[in-house]
Design a protein around this motif. Structure first.
Motif, PDB file in Angstrom:
ATOM      1  N   GLU A   1      -2.368   6.111  11.065  1.00  0.00           N
ATOM      2  CA  GLU A   1      -2.654   4.882  10.121  1.00  0.00           C
ATOM      3  C   GLU A   1      -2.575   3.597  11.095  1.00  0.00           C
ATOM      4  O   GLU A   1      -3.405   2.724  11.248  1.00  0.00           O
ATOM      5  CB  GLU A   1      -2.028   4.656   9.102  1.00  0.00           C
ATOM      6  CG  GLU A   1      -2.523   5.421   7.928  1.00  0.00           C
ATOM      7  CD  GLU A   1      -1.767   5.172   6.663  1.00  0.00           C
ATOM      8  OE1 GLU A   1      -1.845   3.915   6.190  1.00  0.00           O
ATOM      9  OE2 GLU A   1      -1.806   6.086   5.719  1.00  0.00           O
TER      10      GLU A   1
ATOM     11  N   HIS B   1       0.645  11.093   9.794  1.00  0.00           N
ATOM     12  CA  HIS B   1      -0.159  10.425   8.927  1.00  0.00           C
ATOM     13  C   HIS B   1       0.140   8.975   9.245  1.00  0.00           C
ATOM     14  O   HIS B   1      -0.850   8.266   9.366  1.00  0.00           O
ATOM     15  CB  HIS B   1      -0.075  10.578   7.505  1.00  0.00           C
ATOM     16  CG  HIS B   1      -0.862   9.920   6.593  1.00  0.00           C
ATOM     17  ND1 HIS B   1      -2.109  10.082   6.593  1.00  0.00           N
ATOM     18  CD2 HIS B   1      -0.806   9.183   5.410  1.00  0.00           C
ATOM     19  CE1 HIS B   1      -2.777   9.181   6.084  1.00  0.00           C
ATOM     20  NE2 HIS B   1      -1.946   8.725   4.894  1.00  0.00           N
ATOM     21  N   HIS B   2       1.212   8.427   8.993  1.00  0.00           N
ATOM     22  CA  HIS B   2       1.321   6.862   9.390  1.00  0.00           C
ATOM     23  C   HIS B   2       1.340   6.383  10.662  1.00  0.00           C
ATOM     24  O   HIS B   2       0.729   5.222  10.968  1.00  0.00           O
ATOM     25  CB  HIS B   2       2.890   6.421   8.618  1.00  0.00           C
ATOM     26  CG  HIS B   2       2.700   6.617   7.144  1.00  0.00           C
ATOM     27  ND1 HIS B   2       3.935   6.456   6.336  1.00  0.00           N
ATOM     28  CD2 HIS B   2       1.654   6.649   6.246  1.00  0.00           C
ATOM     29  CE1 HIS B   2       3.341   6.634   5.060  1.00  0.00           C
ATOM     30  NE2 HIS B   2       2.160   6.692   4.839  1.00  0.00           N
TER      31      HIS B   2
ATOM     32  N   CYS C   1       0.916   5.644  -0.358  1.00  0.00           N
ATOM     33  CA  CYS C   1       0.153   6.647  -0.121  1.00  0.00           C
ATOM     34  C   CYS C   1       0.209   7.562  -1.312  1.00  0.00           C
ATOM     35  O   CYS C   1       1.397   7.863  -1.757  1.00  0.00           O
ATOM     36  CB  CYS C   1       0.453   7.571   1.209  1.00  0.00           C
ATOM     37  SG  CYS C   1      -0.126   6.853   2.800  1.00  0.00           S
TER      38      CYS C   1
ATOM     39  N   TYR D   1       0.837  -1.019   0.117  1.00  0.00           N
ATOM     40  CA  TYR D   1       0.094  -0.044  -0.060  1.00  0.00           C
ATOM     41  C   TYR D   1       0.913   1.309   0.018  1.00  0.00           C
ATOM     42  O   TYR D   1       1.758   1.242   0.885  1.00  0.00           O
ATOM     43  CB  TYR D   1      -0.746  -0.004   1.354  1.00  0.00           C
ATOM     44  CG  TYR D   1      -1.984   1.046   1.156  1.00  0.00           C
ATOM     45  CD1 TYR D   1      -3.059   0.898   0.766  1.00  0.00           C
ATOM     46  CD2 TYR D   1      -1.385   2.421   1.733  1.00  0.00           C
ATOM     47  CE1 TYR D   1      -4.027   2.118   0.807  1.00  0.00           C
ATOM     48  CE2 TYR D   1      -2.624   3.465   1.526  1.00  0.00           C
ATOM     49  CZ  TYR D   1      -3.880   3.132   1.065  1.00  0.00           C
ATOM     50  OH  TYR D   1      -4.570   4.318   1.120  1.00  0.00           O
TER      51      TYR D   1
ATOM     52  N   CYS E   1      -6.711   6.154   4.646  1.00  0.00           N
ATOM     53  CA  CYS E   1      -5.569   5.229   4.045  1.00  0.00           C
ATOM     54  C   CYS E   1      -6.077   3.871   4.726  1.00  0.00           C
ATOM     55  O   CYS E   1      -5.865   2.460   4.584  1.00  0.00           O
ATOM     56  CB  CYS E   1      -4.563   5.553   4.201  1.00  0.00           C
ATOM     57  SG  CYS E   1      -3.985   6.996   3.181  1.00  0.00           S
TER      58      CYS E   1
ATOM     59  N   TRP F   1      -7.938  12.368   6.814  1.00  0.00           N
ATOM     60  CA  TRP F   1      -7.074  11.895   5.841  1.00  0.00           C
ATOM     61  C   TRP F   1      -6.515  10.525   6.444  1.00  0.00           C
ATOM     62  O   TRP F   1      -6.587   9.568   5.596  1.00  0.00           O
ATOM     63  CB  TRP F   1      -6.024  13.106   5.768  1.00  0.00           C
ATOM     64  CG  TRP F   1      -4.745  12.603   4.694  1.00  0.00           C
ATOM     65  CD1 TRP F   1      -4.893  11.681   3.616  1.00  0.00           C
ATOM     66  CD2 TRP F   1      -3.309  12.659   4.875  1.00  0.00           C
ATOM     67  NE1 TRP F   1      -3.588  11.463   3.199  1.00  0.00           N
ATOM     68  CE2 TRP F   1      -2.612  12.318   4.134  1.00  0.00           C
ATOM     69  CE3 TRP F   1      -2.845  13.727   5.891  1.00  0.00           C
ATOM     70  CZ2 TRP F   1      -1.370  12.362   3.906  1.00  0.00           C
ATOM     71  CZ3 TRP F   1      -1.212  13.856   5.634  1.00  0.00           C
ATOM     72  CH2 TRP F   1      -0.595  13.360   4.781  1.00  0.00           C
TER      73      TRP F   1
ATOM     74  N   ASN G   1      -3.461   5.048  -3.255  1.00  0.00           N
ATOM     75  CA  ASN G   1      -4.876   5.767  -3.288  1.00  0.00           C
ATOM     76  C   ASN G   1      -4.922   7.109  -3.716  1.00  0.00           C
ATOM     77  O   ASN G   1      -3.713   7.539  -4.084  1.00  0.00           O
ATOM     78  CB  ASN G   1      -5.285   5.851  -1.905  1.00  0.00           C
ATOM     79  CG  ASN G   1      -4.399   6.914  -0.824  1.00  0.00           C
ATOM     80  OD1 ASN G   1      -3.237   6.440  -0.761  1.00  0.00           O
ATOM     81  ND2 ASN G   1      -4.899   7.922  -0.537  1.00  0.00           N
TER      82      ASN G   1
END
Ligand SMILES: [Zn+2]
Length: 440
Positions: A213, A209-210, A4, A2, A184, A180, A42
């Motif tokens: 996630e 972000h990660h 981003c 995956y 993901c 956001w 994505n």
């Protein structure tokens, strides 16, 4: 895997597209090494930045997103990136996001405040582990203006209640739009399940972000990614490349200064974890280095045109298996090209040259820069030069036949030749020093 993908709110510049190239090289190598790769990248098509463009571009947010999504796809395509297995859009996966939030609330990791839904960072013991930080050292999450109901200022928004005039989707907690990070986690699970091998993205995404996630997915009961790979930045004057530097760094502009295959070589040839300082001098230098390889491939191919089925040298494979060490792999490639040039200089037998160039092409193919590959056909100067040469011979012969007809006073035949060329878009112009021709 995956990876981003883009938030589609502006034209892609070389800094954006480096990630696409780096993970394309990884996917190519994994496939060559025998793995069955599913690549999900994505498209973030709903975001504050996209909504902000409604005014400046005077069109609806979804038209802004669709426009830049196409620009990104075109940039990936001209740089020879193999399309991902699937490119899911955030707005197409609201159902999965609502289900994920429901699971997080049931497990005590998230809570709703009116129509905002927040992740409770203190409920997840490993929060901060990916980025190597402690919760108490973190600044408040900067993702919502309506923070009055948060349990901890570091809690981040999974879902944002909509303001009047903003796009929104219904949830059990009220109308709003996704954060956001949630997008993901939901899309990764939708296509790859609760456990998968590799998660990639730019270095600037590690936090928040990660980190977020990981928190969302693991707190919901998923194992999530086994490995994380973060590509470094393209820098200008030592700084992360930004939009404010203007159009000269937009991919479609850069490929006017070097060919797309040369830009790909430039972006791919650095280690993915090293910053790449961008400048026209470095770009041109890199293009010249690539042309040296390309010249060998074309000359050797002319001698042994049917050579195929090259082998990847073990040292090249070892380098890529060591955290995708492309510079070390390219050192093997350069050595091989030098040896190949020696074969050419010594007029080695065609079979020997053919075996050598097939190996070089196998290595170039892993990086996605085999100049003879179908993906580059028509976009490289070598192919264009050949076509130009064929056209030139054809037109010169027609002009000679017309001149001969004129000299024999067969003006009907001379005019017929001129008219036929004109019907093909080629104009003749008689002058004092002969006939000039142009493609109209
Ligand atoms: Zn992401």
């Amino acid at each position: 895997m995956y990876v981003c993908g883009a938030t589609v709110q502006s034209s892609p510049h070389v800094g954006h597209i480096r990630s696409g190239v780096a993970f394309d090289v990884l996917a190519r190598w994994l496939r060559v090494a025998g793995f069955d790769v599913t690549l999900v990248r994505n498209v973030t098509d709903i975001d504050d930045k996209i909504l902000a463009k409604e005014k400046s571009e005077n069109r609806p947010w979804w038209a802004v997103a669709a426009h830049y999504e196409r620009e990104f796809q075109e940039a990936y395509r001209i740089l020879g990136c193999t399309p991902p297995t699937v490119e899911p859009r955030a707005t197409g996966h609201i159902t999965q996001m609502v289900a994920l939030m429901q699971r997080l609330i049931e497990r005590g990791h998230a809570y709703a405040v009116n129509a905002d839904v927040y992740f409770d960072v203190r409920s997840f013991a490993d929060y901060g582990k990916l980025s190597g930080q402690k919760i108490d050292d973190l600044l408040p999450a900067a993702d919502s203006a309506q923070e009055s109901g948060k349990k901890d200022p570091r809690d981040f928004a999974l879902w944002k209640s909509s303001k009047p005039g903003e796009p929104s989707w219904p949830t059990p907690w009220g109308n709003g739009r996704p954060g956001w990070h949630l997008e993901c986690s939901a899309m990764a699970e939708a296509y790859l399940g609760t456990a998968f091998d590799i998660h990639g993205g730019g270095l600037d995404l590690v936090f928040p972000h990660h980190e977020n996630e990981v928190a969302q997915s693991k707190a919901s009961g998923a194992d999530f990614a086994n490995f994380w790979l973060h590509n470094a930045w393209v820098t200008t004057a030592g700084e992360k490349m930004s939009k404010s530097l203007g159009n000269s760094l937009v991919v479609t502009e850069v490929v006017k200064r070097v060919r797309p295959i040369e830009l790909r070589w430039y972006l791919a040839s650095a280690h993915y974890r090293s910053n790449l300082e961008f400048g026209d001098a470095a770009l041109q230098e890199s293009a010249v280095a690539f042309q040296r390889i390309e010249n060998f491939v074309r000359r050797a191919h002319d001698i042994a045109p049917s050579a195929h089925g090259g082998n990847i040298p073990a040292a090249f494979a070892d380098a890529l298996n060591e955290d995708l060490n492309v510079p070390a792999a390219l050192a093997v490639l350069h050595e091989s090209v030098t040896a190949g040039n020696t074969l050419l200089a010594n007029n080695a037998p065609a079979a020997e040259v053919g075996k050598h160039v097939a190996d070089v092409r196998a290595m170039l193919d892993v990086i996605g820069v085999d100049p003879l590959a179908d993906m580059w056909a028509g976009s490289n100067s070598g192919a264009n030069e050949k076509l130009e040469s064929v056209l030139e011979h054809f037109v010169e012969r027609q002009i000679a036949a017309r001149t001969a007809a004129k000299q024999a006073k067969d003006f009907q035949q001379a005019d017929a030749i001129r008219d036929e060329l004109r019907s093909l878009g080629i104009a003749l112009e008689d002058g004092a020093d002969g006939v000039r021709w142009t493609v109209e």
